[in-house]
Design a protein around this motif. Structure first.
Motif, PDB file in Angstrom:
ATOM      1  N   UNK A  96       0.775  -1.409  -0.060  1.00 48.73           N
ATOM      2  CA  UNK A  96      -0.039  -0.026  -0.017  1.00 48.73           C
ATOM      3  C   UNK A  96       0.713   1.381  -0.059  1.00 48.73           C
ATOM      4  N   UNK A  97       1.957   1.263   0.780  1.00 48.73           N
ATOM      5  CA  UNK A  97       2.805   2.369   0.834  1.00 48.73           C
ATOM      6  C   UNK A  97       3.334   2.838  -0.626  1.00 48.73           C
ATOM      7  N   UNK A  98       3.931   1.555  -1.358  1.00 55.82           N
ATOM      8  CA  UNK A  98       4.495   1.845  -2.563  1.00 55.82           C
ATOM      9  C   UNK A  98       3.454   2.317  -3.607  1.00 55.82           C
ATOM     10  N   UNK A  99       2.191   1.531  -3.679  1.00 55.50           N
ATOM     11  CA  UNK A  99       1.098   1.908  -4.481  1.00 55.50           C
ATOM     12  C   UNK A  99       0.828   3.452  -4.287  1.00 55.50           C
ATOM     13  N   UNK A 100       0.735   3.982  -2.988  1.00 51.94           N
ATOM     14  CA  UNK A 100       0.042   5.202  -2.738  1.00 51.94           C
ATOM     15  C   UNK A 100       1.199   6.379  -3.171  1.00 51.94           C
ATOM     16  N   UNK A 101       2.446   6.086  -3.054  1.00 53.84           N
ATOM     17  CA  UNK A 101       3.445   6.960  -3.270  1.00 53.84           C
ATOM     18  C   UNK A 101       4.321   7.126  -4.592  1.00 53.84           C
ATOM     19  N   UNK A 102       3.875   5.873  -5.178  1.00 52.91           N
ATOM     20  CA  UNK A 102       4.753   5.698  -6.421  1.00 52.91           C
ATOM     21  C   UNK A 102       3.757   5.350  -7.642  1.00 52.91           C
ATOM     22  N   UNK A 103       3.127   4.037  -7.588  1.00 50.45           N
ATOM     23  CA  UNK A 103       2.274   3.570  -8.812  1.00 50.45           C
ATOM     24  C   UNK A 103       0.839   4.175  -8.907  1.00 50.45           C
ATOM     25  N   UNK A 104       0.220   4.605  -7.914  1.00 51.20           N
ATOM     26  CA  UNK A 104      -0.973   5.230  -7.926  1.00 51.20           C
ATOM     27  C   UNK A 104      -1.340   6.480  -6.823  1.00 51.20           C
ATOM     28  N   UNK A 303       5.971  12.583  10.281  1.00 48.87           N
ATOM     29  CA  UNK A 303       7.342  12.648  10.973  1.00 48.87           C
ATOM     30  C   UNK A 303       8.205  12.846  10.126  1.00 48.87           C
ATOM     31  N   UNK A 304       8.027  12.854   8.650  1.00 50.77           N
ATOM     32  CA  UNK A 304       9.214  13.280   7.781  1.00 50.77           C
ATOM     33  C   UNK A 304      10.267  11.993   7.856  1.00 50.77           C
ATOM     34  N   UNK A 305       9.966  10.725   8.079  1.00 51.86           N
ATOM     35  CA  UNK A 305      10.677   9.574   7.744  1.00 51.86           C
ATOM     36  C   UNK A 305      10.929   9.166   6.533  1.00 51.86           C
ATOM     37  N   UNK A 306      11.634   8.189   6.431  1.00 53.23           N
ATOM     38  CA  UNK A 306      11.897   7.775   5.430  1.00 53.23           C
ATOM     39  C   UNK A 306      10.971   6.411   4.925  1.00 53.23           C
ATOM     40  N   UNK A 307      10.887   6.042   3.738  1.00 49.37           N
ATOM     41  CA  UNK A 307       9.682   4.721   3.584  1.00 49.37           C
ATOM     42  C   UNK A 307      10.267   3.816   4.108  1.00 49.37           C
ATOM     43  N   UNK A 308      11.820   3.425   4.295  1.00 49.84           N
ATOM     44  CA  UNK A 308      12.332   2.217   4.893  1.00 49.84           C
ATOM     45  C   UNK A 308      11.819   2.428   6.386  1.00 49.84           C
TER      46      UNK A 308
END
Length: 464
Positions: A96-104, A303-308
């Motif tokens: 979901x994180x990848x879909x939201x930030x990159x794919x969709x 919080x400005x944290x990374x995806x990791x």
């Protein structure tokens, strides 16, 4: 010692229940100390039957002792199955994180959350036919077919990742059909093989979902970053089928269950204790998945944290849940199963409302992930044990299937509502409405489990 049947078939030994002889109905008897009378001694009923075992059943299997070696083989198989069914659901936050930030990036979070929601909710609603199949068919065949459907659904989804609706259909709904066919047997059959160590056995089984989420989340993230979502889904699908097909060889009933005229028996709803279990499950599941799905995005956006870092929060929750689910299995015999489940649900709700809601610091978010992970699994791992203790193991598959109607309802309400609260009330950036939603529903679940506890035994000091 009961006499053998006239055709000299070996009597079928049935733990915790007796067969009343009419349409195969089961009259449940608790095997351990009665929850209504803690001082009562364990009783084991032995029933005879003139009906010959079905072709896949081995009469000698019933003679194997409870709490024995084969039971632990069933536990390991069940844990593996939950690793790739519920564990995959728990790791969906990485997708979901990848879909939201990159794919969709233009799709609302509430829309993307439907994929993970339907994975779990579908698993619950399809749990009723899965439970019926476990009573009427060889459970090894049921779990094998379930693993096949899961694997194939993910491979097909890998070719359909150009539109969200295609992923909802394949990665969500079709996957859930197969997952239900391994999830229901994996959580119900081990109870037939244990009395003394039942809570521990179920805890180990359900810990499989945490183990799956623990390694699937970083593995999925690594595959997505290096190979893309298509190959991540294909590889996961192939591994899922391979692991579940081997595990299915050991997943067999210990007890012979005769089919009833009624496909689904709703008479259990006349028991007020089941009503409390049902409503508590609705509320508990409604609040359960919000930290898994929303905490990573919260860490990244607020919080400005990374995806990791965000994805590692899901890993931490899953790692803590492994310890928590096994630990609750050890704690339940000491404190009582219902008492332990109620306490775990209460602490999980407080971790959200006290640690996540008012703070945005790294320390409090990590503390929330750890504490929530340790205690959230108490609801999932102990619910089958409560059912077995209150209504016996003979028809635990169908009763659990009915309970997962409640889980379906909670799942359909929970994650989509949390996503909608973030999108519409929080305008895509304020997570407080979703956090409150999750914490309050888990708190409500602990209240209804408290009602269950006193409906079972009114003595506040009793071990129930």
């Amino acid at each position: 010692m009961p006499p053998e049947s006239e055709n000299n078939d070996t009597p079928v030994s049935v733990n915790q229940s007796t067969i009343d002889g009419v349409n195969g109905a089961a009259v449940d008897r608790p095997s351990e100390k009665s929850v209504d009378n803690p001082n009562s001694t364990a009783q084991e009923a032995v029933a005879t039957s003139s009906i010959k075992p079905r072709w896949w059943e081995n009469k000698a299997l019933d003679e194997r002792p409870v709490d024995g070696a084969y039971g632990w083989a069933v536990v390991i198989s069940g844990s593996t199955m939950l690793m790739f069914s519920m564990g995959f659901v728990n790791s969906y936050g990485a997708y979901q994180t990848y879909y939201h930030l990159n794919q969709f990036p233009n799709e609302p979070v509430s829309t993307l959350s439907w994929i993970g929601t339907l994975q779990f909710a579908g698993m619950c609603i399809f749990g009723i036919p899965a439970g019926i199949m476990c009573e009427r068919l060889d459970t090894r065949l049921v779990t094998f077919v379930g693993g096949l459907i899961m694997g194939v659904s993910l491979v097909i989804a890998s070719f359909c990742d150009s539109a969200v609706w295609k992923l909802i259909l394949t990665q969500g709904i079709v996957f859930s059909i197969g997952a239900s066919m391994v999830f229901i047997p994996a959580t119900s059959i081990p109870s037939q093989w244990f009395t003394k160590y039942r809570a521990l056995a179920i805890g180990v089984v359900v810990a499989g979902s945490g183990i799956g989420g623990l390694w699937l989340t970083p593995a999925t993230r690594g595959m997505i970053e290096n190979l893309g979502t298509s190959w991540a889904l294909r590889i996961t699908g192939i591994i899922t089928f391979a692991a579940t097909s081997v595990s299915s060889l050991f997943m067999r009933n210990r007890l012979h269950v005769e089919g009833r005229e009624k496909i689904v028996d709703f008479s259990v709803f006349r028991d007020i204790r089941f009503i409390f279990v049902f409503i508590g499950a609705v509320c508990g599941v409604a609040g359960y998945f919000t930290p898994f799905f929303e905490l990573p995005t919260f860490a990244i956006q607020k919080m400005g944290k990374s995806e990791s870092f965000g994805n590692n929060l899901v890993t931490i929750i899953n790692a803590a849940s492994i310890l928590g689910r096994v630990g609750t299995g050890q704690l339940a015999p000491l404190m009582g199963t219902i008492n332990t489940m109620t306490g775990c649900t209460l602490i999980a709700s407080l971790s959200i409302l006290i640690l996540w809601l008012p703070f945005k610091t790294t320390g409090t978010v990590l503390a929330c992930a750890i504490i929530y992970g340790l205690f959230c699994g108490g609801l999932i791992s102990l619910l089958p044990v409560v059912i077995a203790d209150l209504w016996g193991v003979q028809r635990i598959s169908t009763i659990i299937g009915l309970v997962y109607i409640a889980s379906f309802t909670g799942g359909m309400v929970g994650a989509p509502a949390s996503g909608a609260l973030v999108d519409h009330i929080g305008h895509g950036s304020d997570f407080k409405p979703a956090i409150i939603f999750s914490g309050v529903f888990l708190l409500a679940a602990s209240v209804f489990f408290t009602f269950l506890r006193f409906a079972t035994n009114k003595n506040p000091l009793a071990r129930v």
